[in-house]
Design an enzyme around this catalytic site. Structure first.
Site, PDB file in Angstrom:
ATOM      1  N   CYS A  34     -38.788  -4.845 -21.333  1.00 31.90           N
ATOM      2  CA  CYS A  34     -39.012  -5.672 -20.153  1.00 31.90           C
ATOM      3  C   CYS A  34     -39.969  -6.808 -20.477  1.00 31.90           C
ATOM      4  O   CYS A  34     -40.433  -6.939 -21.605  1.00 31.90           O
ATOM      5  CB  CYS A  34     -39.576  -4.842 -19.012  1.00 31.90           C
ATOM      6  SG  CYS A  34     -41.181  -4.149 -19.399  1.00 31.90           S
ATOM      7  N   ASP A 572     -26.289 -46.221 -22.685  1.00 30.67           N
ATOM      8  CA  ASP A 572     -26.210 -47.314 -23.624  1.00 30.67           C
ATOM      9  C   ASP A 572     -24.793 -47.884 -23.462  1.00 30.67           C
ATOM     10  O   ASP A 572     -23.850 -47.132 -23.211  1.00 30.67           O
ATOM     11  CB  ASP A 572     -26.419 -46.766 -25.045  1.00 30.67           C
ATOM     12  CG  ASP A 572     -26.146 -47.808 -26.100  1.00 30.67           C
ATOM     13  OD1 ASP A 572     -26.647 -48.923 -25.926  1.00 30.67           O
ATOM     14  OD2 ASP A 572     -25.432 -47.495 -27.070  1.00 30.67           O
ATOM     15  N   ASP A 778     -30.488 -45.618 -30.601  1.00 35.18           N
ATOM     16  CA  ASP A 778     -31.184 -45.340 -29.349  1.00 35.18           C
ATOM     17  C   ASP A 778     -32.244 -44.253 -29.483  1.00 35.18           C
ATOM     18  O   ASP A 778     -32.726 -43.745 -28.484  1.00 35.18           O
ATOM     19  CB  ASP A 778     -30.153 -44.922 -28.290  1.00 35.18           C
ATOM     20  CG  ASP A 778     -29.060 -45.949 -28.145  1.00 35.18           C
ATOM     21  OD1 ASP A 778     -29.400 -47.137 -28.055  1.00 35.18           O
ATOM     22  OD2 ASP A 778     -27.876 -45.564 -28.132  1.00 35.18           O
TER      23      ASP A 778
END
Lengths: 888, 147
Positions: A34, A572, A778
């Site tokens: 857990c 772009d 870019d």
């Protein structure tokens, strides 16, 4: 084996002052149940000197540790995980990827006897074009060679050695990499699962009779009775069936408690040593309370009249195991995407070795091998076509359903399917460098990454267990003291408020101390936060896997989580919204001219030009099957165009300025020219013999087929769409208009280096911005954006850039990525509801004693909680993009 | 497998709910012993109501001969009690006091509470230590008519 790489990413722990190169290791960790276990492992490892980061993913059961190799090492981390009570297993991870252009191979050389032999071999190899290094190890009788696979192949290397009088074969070494580590983890997980299944079956086999004897009236009497009679007749004496029943239940529940349930005690002990708590602590406390109370009432004569709750402890353990089992199965399915990707790889390859074609396992293919692919076969590794031609179905990797034509010089991707033709290619990327291996690694990394939202679960889990134990104790004490005071020492269940009927009934039949104990047990068990730890990672696993299926590589949980918040998206223009390649869009002919004649003249001239627009003209001429004559006296006139003599005619091809210079009248076409230019097209004029206009050709970078649809959909889902470009405003607006982008959302004439600033401006006004670009020019803008989305094309995936990589050049995938992110986050929120909702609702229910008749139902609820969370995540597998896929 | 498991889970839960509603007193609520370990022999018709003659009694452990009034076929108030040793005892006389019915019920109870102290309460018969012996599913007891 640890992954050795410099870590540039932020880590959870404070960075040491010195900027040393950090090492990152991935370790499979077994035994975590857990979110609390996650916290224990992270804390334990995080405390080690030299460790700067420790992140555990519960769904993949992996720990990623970042550390200074000068201070800490993998052994110390493994030991720490072990000391915390878990089972660490260092994973073999991918070796650092070598340069794609350098081939490396080790050949075993037979026949070398002395140092001079080794010199001969080295020299022979060194003379070969493309060989950059040849180093003989005489002791091993091997030669390690570095070479340019585009210039020479392994077969060529072997031939050269043979030519020098020796024999050589490719030395086979075990390839170290993520797959083998994953395999080992998968194997360990499969083993653990099988063990857990066996444990569950035993637990069930013991608990069912236990339950029957404890709870089912005909049997709770007849079975102890039959045994008592048998004992009386064989052993003699008198037997109390009730006591005999207790003995049977003791015998059945003890193995469940201490053999099958040993893991809970182990886990609880380890967490106790660290003064923390986890699911194991809660189960151990809850079941021990029930079990040891029962043991006392079984064997202490003064308590023998009291009831037993063996079935409570055994059924709790059984149901918790069932929950874990179902959870493990579901978790396995969450990783299906990776298995599917791995399954794509070919098993064998046909390579040319020693002039012969031989089939070898794919692991033995080395860079530089010549690989033969026949019709209907899979391309085994990445490479460049040497000979032959065919069409290759790359849909499994790119999603493009139309087979791609492959000729000499074209790249082929491993795991794609060859159609009808046969070809040979030179292997350029093998093993962990192939596109498929990189995609698998990327998806694996993403699935193992921790989304920021997970921190919420971690924070809750850290305080949850102590809170629950406190709440359970408080509940016990409350009912012990307040129960008799409120309802009387022996309450009448019919007389109390309906919600308190169960506890009143328990108190009436067993007394308040026992009733209070049962309520306390139910609170402890029902409150376990194990589902909380699974809420995020299972959804991230399925989400990223689903993305990979659609050709969307989400590189981290972070990116997946941020993508749903995107409020503005910047595209772009060139290569992203448009094809990035100008094409001829319009042709206007002057009287007496035809297309063929005009293109013959224009393309003949442009064939010699290096202008990007020239390619469009030549391509069109080629497409029309026009034969291009030779040009005499070719000249480029900067800023104007080109000129030359074609078929005896003096031809000028360029802009209006060129025509003016040549004094060619174009005013009759001025209107058309302006219209075309308003549409963002570049108009080029063809003048003949310095006096007449033959016509004009408009060239433009056209919008991709799906750009408009993608923009439309993005707008519909509430995302503002921007376009960024270095082009002039007129061209930009024209493309924007075609794409459906508002003119005030056009960011034109932005230099590449300023794109990031434009993104930052949008962020400054509070927008969560995604930048979509080709991942190379870019890069700063992609990095500046909240989510960078890199458009890839087949093998040229710009994997290092952006948080999300789109394999296909299809803008609709941007929409799909956002939709997937939204669906995943929705799932995570639902999972939190399921996980915390259970606890929130069921703790009070258990605390007021509604589960008193069946305290083990708390175990059922707990199992159901975990299973529902994982199942809910699995529902994400049904995710379908809203935009229809291109028809096959 | 999952379907089967879920089915089993639902079945168990259903049985639990049903069983929780149907709990009742078991038929055998004393100590189970074999017929050759526990026996009670006495005349079914006897004279006088101040004592009862028991010809022979066999007990698997220290025990009590207990005499109750007959309350419409069920044991009523206790009117006689005699401690016996483990094993066989013969020709015993159980003193009676307060006999108001024609018939009495004679039973053999174990002595498992405080030794020598009869520790049995009819209102808490299932949890009292000195419960009767049961042979072949029936309480080791006889009805005697007193004349």
């Amino acid at each position: 084996m640890e992954t050795m790489k410099t870590n540039n990413e932020p880590v959870n722990m404070p960075m040491p002052p010195a900027a040393t190169a950090l090492t990152e290791s991935v370790i499979a960790v077994g035994g975590m149940t857990c979110a609390s276990c996650v916290a224990v492992v992270e804390k334990t490892v995080g405390k080690l000197p030299g460790v700067t980061g420790a992140t555990v993913n519960l769904a993949t059961e992996r720990l990623t540790a970042t550390y200074d190799p000068a201070v800490a090492d993998i052994a110390a981390i493994v030991a720490a995980v072990k000391s915390a009570g878990y089972e660490p297993m260092p994973l073999e991870a991918a070796a650092p990827a070598g340069s794609a252009s350098v081939g490396k191979v080790t050949l075993a050389v037979i026949g070398m006897t002395c140092a001079s032999c080794s010199a001969v071999v080295e020299k022979t190899l060194g003379k070969l074009a493309g060989v950059t290094l040849a180093s003989v190890n005489l002791a091993n009788e091997t030669v390690a060679i570095e070479f340019d696979p585009t210039l020479v192949g392994v077969d060529g290397l072997i031939s050269a050695i043979k030519g020098a009088g020796y024999d050589a074969i490719v030395k086979v070494e075990k390839v170290l990499g993520a797959t083998s580590g994953s395999d080992a983890q998968a194997e360990a997980q499969a083993k653990a699962y099988a063990h857990e299944k066996m444990m569950f079956r035993w637990s069930l086999a013991l608990s069912v009779p236990l339950f029957i004897i404890a709870m089912v009236p005909p049997f709770m009497e007849s079975i102890p009775m039959a045994l008592a009679e048998w004992l009386a007749s064989t052993v003699g004496g008198a037997w109390d069936p009730m006591q005999v029943g207790k003995y049977i239940m003791f015998a059945l529940s003890t193995p469940v408690q201490f053999i099958i349930g040993a893991r809970f005690y182990r886990g609880a002990w380890h967490s106790l040593k660290r003064m923390t708590g986890n699911m194991d602590s809660l189960i151990a406390i809850g079941t021990s309370a029930a079990y040891f109370f029962s043991v006392a009432t079984t064997f202490i004569p003064a308590l023998q009249m009291e009831p037993v709750f063996y079935e409570t402890s055994a059924l709790l353990i059984t149901f918790v195991l069932l929950g874990k089992l179902l959870e493990a199965r579901a978790k396995g399915r969450a990783g299906d995407a990776i298995k599917k990707l791995m399954g794509l790889a070919a098993k064998t390859a046909r390579v040319v070795r020693g002039g012969e074609e031989i089939d070898i396992p794919i692991e033995l293919v080395v860079t530089g091998d010549t690989v033969i692919v026949r019709p209907g076969e899979k391309v085994p590794v990445d490479g460049v076509v040497l000979d032959g031609h065919s069409a290759v179905d790359e849909s499994m990797l790119t999603g493009e359903s139309i087979p791609v034509e492959k000729n000499a010089g074209d790249t082929v991707i491993g795991a794609t399917m060859n159609k009808l033709g046969a070809f040979s290619f030179r292997a350029t990327k093998v093993g962990f460098d192939t596109a498929l291996a990189q995609i698998i690694r990327l998806v694996e990394d993403a699935q193992g990454s921790k989304a920021p939202v997970q921190r919420f679960a971690d924070r809750i889990s850290a305080v949850f267990v102590p809170f629950v134990i406190g709440a359970a104790l408080l509940t016990f004490v409350f009912w012990l003291l307040a129960g008799p005071a409120i309802f009387g020492a022996s309450p009448d269940p019919a007389a109390v408020f309906v919600l308190f009927e169960p506890i009143a009934m328990a108190a009436a039949t067993m007394g308040w101390p026992i009733a209070a104990l049962l309520v306390g047990i139910a609170v402890v068990v029902i409150a376990c936060p194990c589902a909380l730890g699974l809420a995020t990672p299972t959804a991230i696993m399925v989400g990223t896997g689903k993305g990979a299926e659609h050709g969307i590589l989400i590189k981290s949980g972070d990116a997946l989580e941020t993508a749903y918040k995107i409020s503005a998206i910047v595209f772009d223009k060139t290569g992203t919204l448009t094809h990035g390649k100008p094409v001829v869009t319009d042709i206007v002919l002057a009287d007496g001219h035809d297309v063929t004649r005009m293109f013959t003249m224009a393309a003949a001239l442009e064939r010699s030009s290096e202008h990007p627009l020239a390619e469009a003209i030549v391509a069109r001429a080629k497409a029309d099957g026009i034969e291009l004559p030779d040009v005499e006296g070719f000249a480029a006139i900067p800023g104007h165009g080109v000129e030359g003599t074609v078929n005896g005619m003096r031809v000028t091809f360029g802009n209006r300025k060129l025509m003016n210079r040549e004094q060619i009248e174009v005013s009759a076409y001025e209107q058309q020219i302006r219209e075309l230019e308003d549409q963002g097209k570049t108009v080029m004029l063809v003048g003949v013999n310095g006096s007449k206009l033959a016509g004009l050709i408009a060239v433009a970078d056209t919008l991709k087929d799906n750009s408009h649809e993608a923009v439309e959909r993005l707008t519909a889902i509430g995302v503002e769409v921007y376009m960024i470009t270095g082009d002039n405003g007129r061209t930009a607006r024209a493309i924007a208009e075609q794409a459906g982008i508002a003119s005030d959302h056009v960011l034109a004439e932005v230099l590449p280096e300023h794109k990031a600033e434009e993104v930052a401006k949008l962020q400054a006004v509070g927008k969560v911005v995604a930048m979509v670009g080709d991942g190379i020019n870019d890069t700063p803008a992609l990095a500046q954006a909240d989510v960078g989305i890199a458009m890839g094309a087949g093998t040229d995936v710009a994997m290092e850039t952006g948080g999300i990589v789109l394999i296909k050049n299809d803008l609709r995938d941007v929409v799909t990525a956002i939709e997937l992110s939204r669906s995943t986050m929705r799932k995570i929120r639902q999972n939190f509801f399921w996980a915390l909702g259970y606890n929130t609702v069921l703790i009070p229910i258990a605390a007021i004693g509604l589960l008193s008749p069946f305290p083990w139902m708390a175990g059922v609820a707990m199992a159901f909680s975990s299973v529902s969370v994982v199942t809910n995540s699995l529902l994400l597998r049904g995710f379908k993009p809203s935009l229809a896929r291109r028809a096959a | 497998m999952k379907t089967k498991l879920l089915f089993a889970f639902v079945l168990i839960a259903a049985v639990a709910l049903v069983s929780g509603c149907t709990a009742e007193t078991p038929k055998v609520w004393g100590y189970v012993t074999a017929a050759d370990s526990a026996q009670l022999e006495l005349a079914e018709e006897q004279t006088g109501n101040t004592s009862l003659a028991v010809d022979r009694v066999l007990a698997p452990e220290n025990a009590w001969i207990v005499v109750h009034l007959d309350d419409n076929g069920k044991p009523g108030d206790r009117v006689g009690l005699l401690a016996i040793e483990k094993g066989e005892s013969a020709d015993l006389t159980v003193p009676l006091e307060g006999v108001t019915t024609e018939k009495v019920i004679v039973a053999v109870h174990a002595d498992r509470g405080a030794e020598g102290e009869y520790d049995f309460n009819m209102m808490e018969k299932e949890t009292s230590p000195d419960r009767p012996f049961f042979v072949d599913g029936a309480e080791l007891a006889k009805v005697v008519t007193l004349k």
